[in-house]
Design a protein around this motif. Structure first.
Motif, PDB file in Angstrom:
ATOM      1  N   LEU A  89       0.824  -1.209   0.000  1.00 45.63           N
ATOM      2  CA  LEU A  89       0.000   0.000   0.000  1.00 45.63           C
ATOM      3  C   LEU A  89       0.858   1.259   0.000  1.00 45.63           C
ATOM      4  CD1 LEU A  89      -2.979   0.864   0.134  1.00 45.63           C
ATOM      5  CD2 LEU A  89      -2.757   0.912   2.613  1.00 45.63           C
ATOM      6  N   VAL A  90       1.878   1.302   0.842  1.00 48.28           N
ATOM      7  CA  VAL A  90       2.720   2.490   0.953  1.00 48.28           C
ATOM      8  C   VAL A  90       3.528   2.709  -0.327  1.00 48.28           C
ATOM      9  CG1 VAL A  90       4.680   3.502   2.172  1.00 48.28           C
ATOM     10  CG2 VAL A  90       2.832   2.420   3.460  1.00 48.28           C
ATOM     11  N   VAL A  91       4.189   1.651  -0.807  1.00 41.62           N
ATOM     12  CA  VAL A  91       5.079   1.808  -1.969  1.00 41.62           C
ATOM     13  C   VAL A  91       4.269   2.004  -3.258  1.00 41.62           C
ATOM     14  CG1 VAL A  91       6.926   0.753  -3.310  1.00 41.62           C
ATOM     15  CG2 VAL A  91       6.833   0.418  -0.834  1.00 41.62           C
ATOM     16  N   LYS A  92       3.312   1.125  -3.498  1.00 41.37           N
ATOM     17  CA  LYS A  92       2.527   1.222  -4.731  1.00 41.37           C
ATOM     18  C   LYS A  92       1.671   2.482  -4.745  1.00 41.37           C
ATOM     19  CE  LYS A  92      -0.380  -1.627  -7.737  1.00 41.37           C
ATOM     20  NZ  LYS A  92      -0.999  -2.976  -7.903  1.00 41.37           N
ATOM     21  N   GLY A  93       1.071   2.801  -3.595  1.00 38.40           N
ATOM     22  CA  GLY A  93       0.287   4.032  -3.521  1.00 38.40           C
ATOM     23  C   GLY A  93       1.140   5.265  -3.733  1.00 38.40           C
ATOM     24  N   GLY A  94       2.363   5.267  -3.188  1.00 39.61           N
ATOM     25  CA  GLY A  94       3.261   6.405  -3.393  1.00 39.61           C
ATOM     26  C   GLY A  94       3.639   6.574  -4.854  1.00 39.61           C
ATOM     27  N   ILE A  95       3.910   5.457  -5.538  1.00 37.19           N
ATOM     28  CA  ILE A  95       4.242   5.532  -6.964  1.00 37.19           C
ATOM     29  C   ILE A  95       3.068   6.097  -7.756  1.00 37.19           C
ATOM     30  CG2 ILE A  95       4.778   4.154  -9.007  1.00 37.19           C
ATOM     31  CD1 ILE A  95       6.329   2.245  -7.196  1.00 37.19           C
ATOM     32  N   THR A  96       1.861   5.624  -7.444  1.00 40.63           N
ATOM     33  CA  THR A  96       0.674   6.092  -8.163  1.00 40.63           C
ATOM     34  C   THR A  96       0.449   7.582  -7.957  1.00 40.63           C
ATOM     35  OG1 THR A  96      -0.378   3.917  -7.952  1.00 40.63           O
ATOM     36  CG2 THR A  96      -1.816   5.791  -8.430  1.00 40.63           C
ATOM     37  N   LEU A  97       0.532   8.032  -6.705  1.00 40.07           N
ATOM     38  CA  LEU A  97       0.233   9.428  -6.403  1.00 40.07           C
ATOM     39  C   LEU A  97       1.321  10.387  -6.866  1.00 40.07           C
ATOM     40  CD1 LEU A  97      -1.290   9.043  -2.830  1.00 40.07           C
ATOM     41  CD2 LEU A  97      -2.487   9.348  -4.994  1.00 40.07           C
ATOM     42  N   PHE A  98       2.494   9.871  -7.172  1.00 43.01           N
ATOM     43  CA  PHE A  98       3.555  10.737  -7.680  1.00 43.01           C
ATOM     44  C   PHE A  98       3.613  10.723  -9.213  1.00 43.01           C
ATOM     45  CE2 PHE A  98       7.982  11.427  -9.045  1.00 43.01           C
ATOM     46  CZ  PHE A  98       8.177  12.704  -8.553  1.00 43.01           C
ATOM     47  N   CYS A  99       3.548   9.550  -9.799  1.00 44.35           N
ATOM     48  CA  CYS A  99       3.734   9.439 -11.249  1.00 44.35           C
ATOM     49  C   CYS A  99       2.475   9.788 -12.042  1.00 44.35           C
ATOM     50  CB  CYS A  99       4.172   8.015 -11.610  1.00 44.35           C
ATOM     51  SG  CYS A  99       5.800   7.575 -10.973  1.00 44.35           S
ATOM     52  N   ALA A 100       1.300   9.424 -11.545  1.00 43.77           N
ATOM     53  CA  ALA A 100       0.067   9.704 -12.289  1.00 43.77           C
ATOM     54  C   ALA A 100      -0.164  11.203 -12.473  1.00 43.77           C
ATOM     55  CB  ALA A 100      -1.124   9.052 -11.594  1.00 43.77           C
ATOM     56  N   PRO A 101      -0.014  12.052 -11.442  1.00 40.92           N
ATOM     57  CA  PRO A 101      -0.156  13.495 -11.672  1.00 40.92           C
ATOM     58  C   PRO A 101       0.897  14.054 -12.624  1.00 40.92           C
ATOM     59  CG  PRO A 101      -0.384  13.008  -9.344  1.00 40.92           C
ATOM     60  CD  PRO A 101       0.099  11.760 -10.003  1.00 40.92           C
ATOM     61  N   LEU A 102       2.118  13.512 -12.608  1.00 37.86           N
ATOM     62  CA  LEU A 102       3.146  13.980 -13.530  1.00 37.86           C
ATOM     63  C   LEU A 102       2.751  13.700 -14.980  1.00 37.86           C
ATOM     64  CD1 LEU A 102       6.632  13.151 -11.956  1.00 37.86           C
ATOM     65  CD2 LEU A 102       5.800  15.388 -12.698  1.00 37.86           C
ATOM     66  N   ALA A 103       2.297  12.469 -15.237  1.00 38.42           N
ATOM     67  CA  ALA A 103       1.852  12.129 -16.589  1.00 38.42           C
ATOM     68  C   ALA A 103       0.642  12.964 -16.985  1.00 38.42           C
ATOM     69  CB  ALA A 103       1.528  10.640 -16.671  1.00 38.42           C
ATOM     70  N   ALA A 104      -0.278  13.158 -16.043  1.00 35.94           N
ATOM     71  CA  ALA A 104      -1.471  13.954 -16.326  1.00 35.94           C
ATOM     72  C   ALA A 104      -1.102  15.410 -16.605  1.00 35.94           C
ATOM     73  CB  ALA A 104      -2.428  13.868 -15.140  1.00 35.94           C
ATOM     74  N   PHE A 105      -0.101  15.925 -15.920  1.00 31.17           N
ATOM     75  CA  PHE A 105       0.372  17.294 -16.146  1.00 31.17           C
ATOM     76  C   PHE A 105       0.867  17.466 -17.580  1.00 31.17           C
ATOM     77  CE2 PHE A 105       4.062  20.360 -15.511  1.00 31.17           C
ATOM     78  CZ  PHE A 105       3.263  21.491 -15.597  1.00 31.17           C
ATOM     79  N   ALA A 106       1.586  16.458 -18.078  1.00 32.05           N
ATOM     80  CA  ALA A 106       2.083  16.522 -19.453  1.00 32.05           C
ATOM     81  C   ALA A 106       0.925  16.497 -20.444  1.00 32.05           C
ATOM     82  CB  ALA A 106       3.035  15.356 -19.712  1.00 32.05           C
ATOM     83  N   PHE A 107      -0.064  15.634 -20.205  1.00 28.03           N
ATOM     84  CA  PHE A 107      -1.194  15.543 -21.131  1.00 28.03           C
ATOM     85  C   PHE A 107      -2.088  16.780 -21.071  1.00 28.03           C
ATOM     86  CE2 PHE A 107      -0.614  10.802 -20.835  1.00 28.03           C
ATOM     87  CZ  PHE A 107      -0.315  10.619 -22.175  1.00 28.03           C
ATOM     88  N   ALA A 108      -2.157  17.417 -19.925  1.00 28.08           N
ATOM     89  CA  ALA A 108      -3.089  18.535 -19.759  1.00 28.08           C
ATOM     90  C   ALA A 108      -2.490  19.870 -20.195  1.00 28.08           C
ATOM     91  CB  ALA A 108      -3.544  18.626 -18.298  1.00 28.08           C
ATOM     92  N   LYS A 109      -1.187  20.064 -20.013  1.00 28.38           N
ATOM     93  CA  LYS A 109      -0.608  21.396 -20.193  1.00 28.38           C
ATOM     94  C   LYS A 109       0.494  21.492 -21.244  1.00 28.38           C
ATOM     95  CE  LYS A 109      -3.219  23.306 -17.124  1.00 28.38           C
ATOM     96  NZ  LYS A 109      -4.269  24.255 -17.578  1.00 28.38           N
ATOM     97  N   TYR A 110       0.792  20.424 -21.939  1.00 31.96           N
ATOM     98  CA  TYR A 110       1.831  20.473 -22.961  1.00 31.96           C
ATOM     99  C   TYR A 110       1.274  19.991 -24.298  1.00 31.96           C
ATOM    100  CZ  TYR A 110       5.252  21.151 -19.245  1.00 31.96           C
ATOM    101  OH  TYR A 110       5.950  21.646 -18.177  1.00 31.96           O
TER     102      TYR A 110
END
Length: 295
Positions: A89-110
């Motif tokens: 939960l800690v490791v997988k959840g941390g990866i999701t909450l860090f990487c998913a917004p980064l990818a979404a930032f690229a799709f939304a603003k670039y």
């Protein structure tokens, strides 16, 4: 004086909100229907095992006992299940909450070549049933030598399409002027994400966090496939084998004993999710609303 009278008359003429009795009754019935099984399971776990079978719907406070919980802790490796689930939960959840917004930032603003095709391919994976991906993923884990390891439990699905889509909808609503102002001030692209985007999208991020925790905590299919060792079993896998463990550890264990310990284990597993939802209920609702913004 005239102004006060005008305000008073306006307030008097304002229609009072109607109390929709029918809606309240309907919601109350739904609430009881959803909570009744949970309340029954928790209360029954404190009853003597024989009383659970003899009088399933009754509860006598004088017969309150912790025998089901004591027996469950002796017969079921629920501690290791909680530990493995917590690590994932800690490791997988941390990866999701860090990487998913980064990818979404690229799709939304670039804007970049192939953006629409790549985002469409990401969304296309949402249409694939989980069962279709299990065999290829399992063969991949076998080739990597990751079967019965934390890597196999954590990495597959750590950044899923739904998380990217959710955060993309949230980030798309952030004004571009804020990003341009940060660039003028000399902020780098990652600095814009961390110092500008993340503070604004906290409600959506909190909603995603709740959903991510619930999905990882309740995940059963993938952990039961990739971990056939009791030492690597997550909580849901442990719960699925409770009856066999209890019957194997207790010679002659009757149906009532197994049922009592099953209810005790289910109640213990239910408590973390209930606490999580109660504490983060406001953030979860705000995150749902933030994720519904059209970008």
């Amino acid at each position: 004086m005239a102004t006060i009278d005008t305000v008073t008359l306006t307030a008097a003429r304002r229609p009072r909100p109607r109390i929709r009795v029918g809606s309240h009754i309907f919601l109350l019935i739904l609430t009881i229907a959803f909570l009744a099984p949970v309340a029954w399971a928790i209360l029954s776990s404190f009853k003597p095992a024989a009383d659970i079978i003899r009088d399933p719907l009754g509860f006598d406070p004088s017969s309150f006992t912790l025998d089901n919980f004591r027996g469950m802790l002796q017969d079921v490796p629920i501690g290791s299940g909680f530990l493995n689930t917590g690590i994932v939960l800690v490791v997988k959840g941390g990866i999701t909450l860090f990487c998913a917004p980064l990818a979404a930032f690229a799709f939304a603003k670039y804007d970049f070549r192939g953006k629409g095709v790549i985002f469409g391919a990401v969304l296309l994976t949402l249409m694939l049933p989980t069962i279709v991906l299990i065999i290829p993923l399992l063969l991949e884990m076998k080739e990597l030598g990751w079967v019965n390891t934390y890597q196999a439990l954590i990495l597959p699905g750590a950044v899923d399409a739904f998380a990217i889509f959710w955060m993309r909808q949230v980030i798309a609503a952030v004004p571009d002027e804020l990003l341009d102002a940060a660039r003028i001030d000399g902020c780098g692209e990652f600095g814009i994400f961390w110092r500008v985007i993340v503070p604004i999208i906290r409600p959506g991020l909190a909603g995603l966090a709740v959903l991510t925790v619930m999905n990882i905590y309740n995940d059963f299919v993938w952990p039961v496939v990739v971990s056939n060792s009791s030492q690597m079993s997550t909580l849901q896998v442990v719960l699925s084998t409770l009856a066999q463990n209890i019957s194997g550890n207790k010679i002659g264990a009757d149906y009532a004993t197994v049922t009592g310990e099953l209810l005790a284990a289910a109640s213990v597993a239910l408590i973390p999710l209930l606490i999580l939802f109660i504490v983060l209920q406001k953030h979860f609702i705000n995150g749902i609303l933030a994720g519904s913004v059209k970008g």
